[in-house]
Design a protein around this motif. Structure first.
Motif, PDB file in Angstrom:
ATOM      1  N   LEU A   1       0.953  -1.140  -0.057  1.00 64.85           N
ATOM      2  CA  LEU A   1      -0.018   0.196  -0.332  1.00 64.85           C
ATOM      3  C   LEU A   1       1.210   1.766  -0.078  1.00 64.85           C
ATOM      4  CD1 LEU A   1      -2.309  -1.058   2.784  1.00 64.85           C
ATOM      5  CD2 LEU A   1      -2.973  -0.835   0.736  1.00 64.85           C
ATOM      6  N   THR A   2       0.698   2.375  -0.489  1.00 65.69           N
ATOM      7  CA  THR A   2       1.290   3.592  -0.493  1.00 65.69           C
ATOM      8  C   THR A   2       0.324   4.659  -0.615  1.00 65.69           C
ATOM      9  OG1 THR A   2       0.964   3.642  -3.179  1.00 65.69           O
ATOM     10  CG2 THR A   2       3.370   2.684  -2.008  1.00 65.69           C
ATOM     11  N   ASP A   3       0.586   5.377  -0.356  1.00 66.04           N
ATOM     12  CA  ASP A   3      -0.092   6.958  -0.509  1.00 66.04           C
ATOM     13  C   ASP A   3       0.227   8.226  -1.740  1.00 66.04           C
ATOM     14  OD1 ASP A   3       2.273   8.480   0.162  1.00 66.04           O
ATOM     15  OD2 ASP A   3       1.506   9.185   2.529  1.00 66.04           O
ATOM     16  N   GLY A   4      -0.768   9.056  -1.453  1.00 70.77           N
ATOM     17  CA  GLY A   4      -0.811   9.692  -2.951  1.00 70.77           C
ATOM     18  C   GLY A   4       0.380  10.530  -2.925  1.00 70.77           C
ATOM     19  N   GLU A   5       1.564  10.405  -2.227  1.00 66.00           N
ATOM     20  CA  GLU A   5       2.798  10.642  -2.345  1.00 66.00           C
ATOM     21  C   GLU A   5       3.906   9.413  -2.155  1.00 66.00           C
ATOM     22  OE1 GLU A   5       3.618  13.779   0.725  1.00 66.00           O
ATOM     23  OE2 GLU A   5       1.862  14.865   0.152  1.00 66.00           O
ATOM     24  N   GLY A   6       3.467   8.865  -2.275  1.00 66.69           N
ATOM     25  CA  GLY A   6       4.524   7.001  -3.005  1.00 66.69           C
ATOM     26  C   GLY A   6       4.926   6.937  -1.787  1.00 66.69           C
ATOM     27  N   ILE A   7       4.561   7.143  -0.197  1.00 71.11           N
ATOM     28  CA  ILE A   7       5.080   7.258   0.535  1.00 71.11           C
ATOM     29  C   ILE A   7       4.286   5.228   0.651  1.00 71.11           C
ATOM     30  CG2 ILE A   7       5.089   7.086   3.426  1.00 71.11           C
ATOM     31  CD1 ILE A   7       5.288  10.135   2.733  1.00 71.11           C
ATOM     32  N   SER A   8       5.151   4.421   1.137  1.00 65.90           N
ATOM     33  CA  SER A   8       4.175   3.180   1.238  1.00 65.90           C
ATOM     34  C   SER A   8       4.330   2.850   2.991  1.00 65.90           C
ATOM     35  CB  SER A   8       5.361   1.334   0.899  1.00 65.90           C
ATOM     36  OG  SER A   8       6.669   1.876   2.192  1.00 65.90           O
ATOM     37  N   LEU A   9       3.321   2.173   3.241  1.00 65.47           N
ATOM     38  CA  LEU A   9       2.658   2.517   4.407  1.00 65.47           C
ATOM     39  C   LEU A   9       3.946   1.605   5.550  1.00 65.47           C
ATOM     40  CD1 LEU A   9       0.135   1.678   6.515  1.00 65.47           C
ATOM     41  CD2 LEU A   9       0.205  -0.738   5.723  1.00 65.47           C
ATOM     42  N   PRO A  10       4.941   0.748   5.052  1.00 61.19           N
ATOM     43  CA  PRO A  10       5.479   0.260   5.755  1.00 61.19           C
ATOM     44  C   PRO A  10       6.520   1.485   6.092  1.00 61.19           C
ATOM     45  CG  PRO A  10       5.607  -1.131   4.787  1.00 61.19           C
ATOM     46  CD  PRO A  10       4.493  -0.231   4.423  1.00 61.19           C
ATOM     47  N   ARG A  11       6.649   2.565   5.304  1.00 61.94           N
ATOM     48  CA  ARG A  11       7.535   3.662   5.525  1.00 61.94           C
ATOM     49  C   ARG A  11       6.897   4.884   6.680  1.00 61.94           C
ATOM     50  NH1 ARG A  11      10.470   0.499   3.433  1.00 61.94           N
ATOM     51  NH2 ARG A  11      10.641  -0.287   5.447  1.00 61.94           N
ATOM     52  N   ALA A  12       5.758   4.640   5.708  1.00 61.98           N
ATOM     53  CA  ALA A  12       4.858   5.770   7.068  1.00 61.98           C
ATOM     54  C   ALA A  12       4.617   5.066   9.246  1.00 61.98           C
ATOM     55  CB  ALA A  12       2.980   5.817   6.835  1.00 61.98           C
ATOM     56  N   MET A  13       4.662   3.793   8.372  1.00 60.65           N
ATOM     57  CA  MET A  13       4.217   3.516  10.422  1.00 60.65           C
ATOM     58  C   MET A  13       5.686   3.422  11.230  1.00 60.65           C
ATOM     59  SD  MET A  13       2.582  -0.717   9.785  1.00 60.65           S
ATOM     60  CE  MET A  13       2.636  -0.915  10.972  1.00 60.65           C
ATOM     61  N   GLU A  14       7.110   2.836  10.038  1.00 66.81           N
ATOM     62  CA  GLU A  14       8.124   3.669  10.655  1.00 66.81           C
ATOM     63  C   GLU A  14       8.790   5.278  11.204  1.00 66.81           C
ATOM     64  OE1 GLU A  14      10.997   0.117   9.232  1.00 66.81           O
ATOM     65  OE2 GLU A  14      11.074   2.461   7.803  1.00 66.81           O
ATOM     66  N   ALA A  15       7.942   5.636  10.517  1.00 67.51           N
ATOM     67  CA  ALA A  15       8.280   7.778  10.714  1.00 67.51           C
ATOM     68  C   ALA A  15       7.464   7.563  11.348  1.00 67.51           C
ATOM     69  CB  ALA A  15       7.881   8.152   9.572  1.00 67.51           C
ATOM     70  N   ALA A  16       6.191   7.078  12.246  1.00 64.01           N
ATOM     71  CA  ALA A  16       5.417   7.629  13.553  1.00 64.01           C
ATOM     72  C   ALA A  16       6.038   6.514  14.244  1.00 64.01           C
ATOM     73  CB  ALA A  16       4.073   7.059  12.710  1.00 64.01           C
ATOM     74  N   GLY A  17       7.158   5.510  14.355  1.00 63.91           N
ATOM     75  CA  GLY A  17       7.572   5.212  15.331  1.00 63.91           C
ATOM     76  C   GLY A  17       7.082   3.289  15.523  1.00 63.91           C
ATOM     77  N   TYR A  18       6.371   2.945  14.284  1.00 61.45           N
ATOM     78  CA  TYR A  18       6.242   1.480  14.865  1.00 61.45           C
ATOM     79  C   TYR A  18       6.746   0.768  14.083  1.00 61.45           C
ATOM     80  CZ  TYR A  18       2.025   3.963  16.924  1.00 61.45           C
ATOM     81  OH  TYR A  18       0.929   4.326  17.956  1.00 61.45           O
ATOM     82  N   ASP A  19       6.350  -0.667  13.878  1.00 56.66           N
ATOM     83  CA  ASP A  19       7.372  -1.475  13.771  1.00 56.66           C
ATOM     84  C   ASP A  19       6.164  -2.356  12.516  1.00 56.66           C
ATOM     85  OD1 ASP A  19       9.489  -4.065  13.109  1.00 56.66           O
ATOM     86  OD2 ASP A  19       8.878  -4.957  14.487  1.00 56.66           O
ATOM     87  N   PRO A  20       6.534  -1.777  11.434  1.00 51.67           N
ATOM     88  CA  PRO A  20       5.948  -2.203  10.479  1.00 51.67           C
ATOM     89  C   PRO A  20       6.208  -4.143   9.803  1.00 51.67           C
ATOM     90  CG  PRO A  20       8.068  -1.678   9.356  1.00 51.67           C
ATOM     91  CD  PRO A  20       7.528  -0.581  10.740  1.00 51.67           C
ATOM     92  N   ASP A  21       7.145  -4.578  10.605  1.00 49.91           N
ATOM     93  CA  ASP A  21       7.778  -5.945  10.223  1.00 49.91           C
ATOM     94  C   ASP A  21       6.817  -6.948  11.551  1.00 49.91           C
ATOM     95  OD1 ASP A  21       9.005  -5.699   8.150  1.00 49.91           O
ATOM     96  OD2 ASP A  21      10.711  -5.061   9.750  1.00 49.91           O
ATOM     97  N   ALA A  22       6.385  -6.334  12.388  1.00 48.42           N
ATOM     98  CA  ALA A  22       5.654  -6.592  13.118  1.00 48.42           C
ATOM     99  C   ALA A  22       3.872  -7.105  13.009  1.00 48.42           C
ATOM    100  CB  ALA A  22       5.946  -6.429  14.220  1.00 48.42           C
ATOM    101  N   ILE A  23       3.711  -6.167  11.937  1.00 46.67           N
ATOM    102  CA  ILE A  23       2.163  -6.561  11.072  1.00 46.67           C
ATOM    103  C   ILE A  23       1.505  -7.608  10.886  1.00 46.67           C
ATOM    104  CG2 ILE A  23       1.904  -4.065  10.780  1.00 46.67           C
ATOM    105  CD1 ILE A  23       1.894  -4.489   8.245  1.00 46.67           C
TER     106      ILE A  23
END
Ligand SMILES: [Zn+2]
Length: 415
Positions: A154-176
């Motif tokens: 999944l990516t947002d309108g600016e091309g940022i992927s969900l994992p990168r967005a989660m990471e930027a907010a301090g979450y671990d995208p590999d744990a989902i």
């Protein structure tokens, strides 16, 4: 029932949440997943949990939980909703359910209710899908209806992927990923939500119980014609896909009216998209929903048939692709009947009635209904407007919703 303690606790919480993520010009909410406004809403949720001495949990998929009692005991009664919004959304869609959950708990504490089951309040992450285009990501991940691979794409309108967005907010995208153990602790989930329609306004009721979520889907219509000069091409020589598209929009309205359903072309893209050019391509997206599968088939089948006839008449090529589909969700009948029994009993000496209604909108409760018994309560929305800053419920109706939810939680968690 008194309207003092739960009323004041509701209003204090409501006022705290109101400024978060509200745009100063549109006055609409922009609380998108993994953004600063989302983080502020999440901090507010954690504060509410801790202020009540509840144990706070953040699960692997970004859903927040506030527990009273031992989560591991099982057969928990869970309530809650979401705090994120659509672009320029209203204040009520989502937050009403979360705030009412804490206020209902305050009401039950004032009643000195003794719970025999664990109770939890949840804030599901990314319900609206405003940023990544897919709704109910938190509950879909937890229930296994969205795979890790799909979520990572999944990516947002600016091309940022969900994992990168989660990471930027301090979450671990590999744990989902699927969290069957956590959902397995839940015996019943009840989501309170502002109604997104006028059924309660028309019936004159403050609160209703959901029966089902209508089947719904999205279809992409590609009308391909021939680009040409808007000034020099004779009308008879044109292959203008905009004409077939426009006729199809009118057909959608007609078919929906015939079936008592809804059908909307709300998004369009045009090529070459020039004011002085006949289009070569008109791509329109149809969203249609109906009370049952047969009605939905009738509506979409009717629109497709009409679209093909209009396209043929103008020499236009037409491709229709179904991009997404969600079948009807019937809420758990036993739980729904239990809610009606509880609310009916509470209201025996008033003129309070509990209408049971279907809805055309998707919810986390619908996603979870395949895994655990779920139910929904709706609070009256006098205009029916939703996903807009004009979304509204009166203070009295909000408090009636809190009391109804408190009665339901009391009935379910003390039985
Ligand atoms: Zn919602």
């Amino acid at each position: 029932m008194t309207q003092t303690s739960q009323g004041s606790s509701f209003h204090a919480m409501w006022r705290e949440l109101l400024p978060i993520g509200r745009h100063p010009d549109s006055h609409g909410y922009r609380r998108f997943a993994w953004t600063g406004a989302d983080t502020e809403c999440r901090a507010w949720f954690q504060e509410q949990a801790e202020a009540r001495g509840m144990s706070y949990e953040l699960d692997r998929n970004g859903n927040q939980w506030a527990w009273l009692g031992d989560p591991a005991a099982g057969d928990a009664v869970v309530t809650g909703s979401h705090l994120d919004s659509v672009p320029d959304g209203g204040a009520f869609d989502g937050p009403l359910g979360v705030v009412s959950s804490f206020a209902a708990l305050d009401e039950l504490r004032a009643r000195r209710t003794e719970f025999t089951k664990p109770l939890a309040i949840v804030n599901f992450g990314d319900e609206e899908g405003a940023r990544f285009g897919l709704a109910c990501v938190g509950s879909r991940l937890a229930s296994g209806q969205l795979t890790v691979e799909q979520a990572h794409r999944l990516t947002d309108g600016e091309g940022i992927s969900l994992p990168r967005a989660m990471e930027a907010a301090g979450y671990d995208p590999d744990a989902i990923g699927a969290d069957h153990e956590r959902l397995g602790r839940i015996g019943a989930f009840v989501e309170l939500h502002v109604e997104q329609g006028r059924a309660l306004d028309l019936s004159g009721d403050r609160v209703g119980i959901a029966s089902a979520i209508w089947p719904h889907g999205r279809w992409r219509f590609d009308f391909r014609g021939e680009a040409n000069h808007a000034g020099t091409t004779r009308l008879v020589d044109r292959h203008d896909p905009m004409l077939s598209y426009a006729e199809t929009v009118l057909a959608a309205r007609r078919e929906a009216e015939l079936a008592g359903a809804v059908a909307t072309f709300g998004k369009i893209s045009v090529e070459p998209n020039g004011v002085n050019a006949i289009p070569s391509l008109v791509r329109g997206w149809l969203d249609s929903r109906a009370a049952d599968q047969a009605s939905l088939d009738q509506v979409v089948g009717g629109i497709e048939k009409a679209a093909r006839e209009y396209a043929d008449a103008h020499g236009i090529a037409l491709d229709i692709v179904r991009e997404s589909f969600t079948p009807v969700v019937e809420f758990d009948h036993a739980l729904r009947d239990e809610l009606a029994r509880i609310l009916g009993k509470e209201a025996k000496d008033t003129d309070f009635t509990v209408p049971v209604l279907g809805t055309g909108a998707g919810h986390d409760a619908g996603i979870l209904s395949g895994t655990i018994p779920t139910a929904m309560l709706f609070v009256r929305n006098p205009t029916g407007v939703s996903h807009s800053p004009a979304e509204f419920a009166t203070e009295d109706d909000c408090v009636a919703g809190v009391l109804a939810l408190a009665d339901v939680l009391e009935g379910l968690a003390t039985s």
